[in-house]
Design a protein around this motif. Structure first.
Motif, PDB file in Angstrom:
ATOM      1  N   PRO A  26     -23.589  11.498 -13.888  1.00  0.00           N
ATOM      2  CA  PRO A  26     -23.559   9.991 -14.399  1.00  0.00           C
ATOM      3  C   PRO A  26     -24.450   8.676 -14.234  1.00  0.00           C
ATOM      4  O   PRO A  26     -24.246   8.184 -15.052  1.00  0.00           O
ATOM      5  CB  PRO A  26     -22.013   9.409 -13.989  1.00  0.00           C
ATOM      6  CG  PRO A  26     -20.868  10.602 -13.964  1.00  0.00           C
ATOM      7  CD  PRO A  26     -22.400  12.008 -13.189  1.00  0.00           C
ATOM      8  N   ALA A  27     -25.276   8.759 -13.380  1.00  0.00           N
ATOM      9  CA  ALA A  27     -25.851   8.111 -12.706  1.00  0.00           C
ATOM     10  C   ALA A  27     -27.040   7.556 -14.765  1.00  0.00           C
ATOM     11  O   ALA A  27     -27.902   6.663 -14.279  1.00  0.00           O
ATOM     12  CB  ALA A  27     -26.883   8.183 -11.447  1.00  0.00           C
ATOM     13  N   PHE A  28     -27.342   8.824 -14.918  1.00  0.00           N
ATOM     14  CA  PHE A  28     -28.713   8.799 -16.353  1.00  0.00           C
ATOM     15  C   PHE A  28     -27.783   8.388 -17.260  1.00  0.00           C
ATOM     16  O   PHE A  28     -26.668   8.226 -17.312  1.00  0.00           O
ATOM     17  CB  PHE A  28     -28.771  10.589 -15.806  1.00  0.00           C
ATOM     18  CG  PHE A  28     -29.085  11.243 -15.708  1.00  0.00           C
ATOM     19  CD1 PHE A  28     -29.222  10.906 -14.245  1.00  0.00           C
ATOM     20  CD2 PHE A  28     -29.379  12.800 -15.807  1.00  0.00           C
ATOM     21  CE1 PHE A  28     -30.067  11.656 -13.037  1.00  0.00           C
ATOM     22  CE2 PHE A  28     -29.707  13.440 -14.520  1.00  0.00           C
ATOM     23  CZ  PHE A  28     -30.149  13.021 -12.846  1.00  0.00           C
ATOM     24  N   ASP A  29     -28.875   7.230 -18.226  1.00  0.00           N
ATOM     25  CA  ASP A  29     -28.423   6.805 -19.274  1.00  0.00           C
ATOM     26  C   ASP A  29     -28.715   7.920 -19.997  1.00  0.00           C
ATOM     27  O   ASP A  29     -28.375   8.407 -21.800  1.00  0.00           O
ATOM     28  CB  ASP A  29     -29.664   5.868 -19.319  1.00  0.00           C
ATOM     29  CG  ASP A  29     -28.853   4.911 -18.454  1.00  0.00           C
ATOM     30  OD1 ASP A  29     -27.605   4.122 -18.716  1.00  0.00           O
ATOM     31  OD2 ASP A  29     -29.826   3.883 -17.924  1.00  0.00           O
ATOM     32  N   VAL A  30     -30.282   8.931 -20.094  1.00  0.00           N
ATOM     33  CA  VAL A  30     -31.036   9.918 -20.899  1.00  0.00           C
ATOM     34  C   VAL A  30     -31.333  11.569 -19.815  1.00  0.00           C
ATOM     35  O   VAL A  30     -31.683  10.914 -18.842  1.00  0.00           O
ATOM     36  CB  VAL A  30     -31.764   9.703 -21.445  1.00  0.00           C
ATOM     37  CG1 VAL A  30     -32.513  10.525 -22.467  1.00  0.00           C
ATOM     38  CG2 VAL A  30     -31.465   8.273 -22.736  1.00  0.00           C
ATOM     39  N   PHE A  31     -30.825  12.771 -20.534  1.00  0.00           N
ATOM     40  CA  PHE A  31     -31.580  13.646 -19.389  1.00  0.00           C
ATOM     41  C   PHE A  31     -32.518  14.506 -20.265  1.00  0.00           C
ATOM     42  O   PHE A  31     -32.271  14.200 -21.550  1.00  0.00           O
ATOM     43  CB  PHE A  31     -29.653  14.830 -19.728  1.00  0.00           C
ATOM     44  CG  PHE A  31     -29.366  16.260 -19.310  1.00  0.00           C
ATOM     45  CD1 PHE A  31     -29.900  15.492 -17.726  1.00  0.00           C
ATOM     46  CD2 PHE A  31     -30.727  16.849 -19.296  1.00  0.00           C
ATOM     47  CE1 PHE A  31     -30.039  17.110 -17.116  1.00  0.00           C
ATOM     48  CE2 PHE A  31     -30.986  18.396 -18.650  1.00  0.00           C
ATOM     49  CZ  PHE A  31     -30.838  18.057 -17.395  1.00  0.00           C
ATOM     50  N   ALA A  32     -33.321  14.307 -19.839  1.00  0.00           N
ATOM     51  CA  ALA A  32     -34.390  15.091 -20.790  1.00  0.00           C
ATOM     52  C   ALA A  32     -35.245  16.131 -19.496  1.00  0.00           C
ATOM     53  O   ALA A  32     -34.861  16.448 -17.872  1.00  0.00           O
ATOM     54  CB  ALA A  32     -35.426  13.897 -20.301  1.00  0.00           C
TER      55      ALA A  32
END
Length: 374
Positions: A272-278
């Protein structure tokens, strides 16, 4: 076969990473009243988890990932002896090295049923033609002693069929197994995850999960963040591996802000910390991490390799870029950061796409069918 539960040997080189998690979740999901599973592996961060789950764990140190004729021959001899002595009903192998040695050992030991899971392949377009053809021929030979192949994702299954690795009636497509009750990206979960990672509430976080290996192309992740060149953006890579030290040096040279979080047992709580997963991988099967990010509600950018397209439909449930193009990865990340409405739409569609799919119970059913009844 003797009376009682089916005796299953799960053979995997390293009980780690996505393949290790999937192998472990499958073994744990089986009813011990009907299936008694022993995990045979060379190493892995998930060994304590397997033991805590009550599985028998057998460590064979000669079973190693790199090609090493001396160790490989020793591992083959020891595996053959072990499988013959223990008289397993089913041997289920995972990944390339354990898949080769384990299947040959099972055949030599006279095991009644041999199952293999393709999480991906050892042959790729970027290899020399000679090496690629050699690996394909090896897999075709192994296919002749394999009763059933489980392919993680339709892209992997299609490649196995196209290459003629097994007869079509001995190939099955399966998914990954994720916890659909894992935390989702609420404001509270986001805040707690960032506290665990030492990040500020105002940071724009681009994250990835995977081993620091050649396959995962972490250098392209760093290059994309450098190309992004935005104040306030921080990259987070969760996972460890043989490229950890080189990546620290590369990060220092790049000037990008990247946190190497190392191996963690709380990945679901950190997503949940991520704004985008890459995910910049050179090759994959169907990455567990992508599906977990979708369950969490994080928008995804990934490379268009193997079975990734099973879950990432371009412009519908995420964005895809060609492998080896960090500048395009950066542009796609920027698009999602600049267009939160688009990012939210993709994340919602992705979660809806996998709703009811990729469940641990489904994997257990697949394995029961694959192993066969008495």
């Amino acid at each position: 076969m003797t009376a009682g539960p089916l005796r299953v040997a799960t053979v995997i080189t390293r009980l780690a990473g996505g393949a290790g998690v999937l192998a472990l979740r499958g073994a744990v999901a089986l009813d011990p009243a009907t299936h008694r599973v022993a995990v045979i592996t060379g190493s892995g961060a998930l060994l304590p988890d397997a033991e805590a789950a009550g599985l028998e764990v057998i460590v064979e140190p000669a079973l190693r990932a790199p090609i090493s004729p001396a160790h490989d021959l020793l591992a083959l001899h020891r595996l053959t002896t072990l499988l013959r002595r223990r008289r397993f009903d089913v041997v289920h192998t995972h990944c390339s090295k354990a898949g080769a040695l384990g299947r040959i050992a099972a055949r030599r030991a006279g095991v009644g049923r041999i199952v293999h899971t393709y999480h991906g392949f050892g042959f790729h377009e970027f290899q020399s033609g000679f090496r690629r053809r050699a690996y394909v021929e090896i897999e075709r030979g192994l296919g002749r002693i394999t009763d059933l192949a489980l392919c993680v994702g339709s892209g992997v299954a299609v490649e196995a069929l196209r290459r003629g690795l097994l007869a079509p009636d001995r190939i099955r497509t399966t998914g990954v197994a994720v916890d659909h009750d894992a935390p989702t990206r609420t404001a509270r979960a986001r805040r707690r995850a960032r506290q665990r990672l030492g990040l500020a509430p105002t940071d724009l976080v681009v994250g990835s999960v995977g081993r620091l290996t050649y396959q995962k192309a972490p250098e392209d992740f760093v290059a994309a963040l450098r190309a992004l060149n935005r104040p306030g953006v921080v990259g987070v890579w969760i996972g460890d591996g043989e490229l950890a030290e080189p990546m620290r040096a590369r990060i220092a040279e790049s000037g990008a802000r990247v946190v190497l979080a190392g191996e963690r047992d709380d990945v679901a709580e950190l997503l949940p910390a991520f704004d985008v997963f890459a995910l910049p991988s050179r090759y994959e099967g169907l990455p567990l991490a992508i599906v977990e990010a979708m369950v969490c509600g994080v928008p995804v950018v990934a490379t268009a390799v193997n079975a990734v397209g099973d879950v990432v439909a371009p412009g519908e449930t995420g964005l895809l870029v060609p492998p080896g193009r960090p500048e395009l990865l950066a542009a796609s990340i920027a698009h999602l950061l600049d267009s939160p409405g688009v990012a939210d739409r993709l994340a919602v569609a992705a979660r809806a796409r996998i709703d009811g799919r990729h469940r641990i119970e489904a994997l257990a059913g697949t394995l029961v069918e694959a192993y066969g009844a008495r």
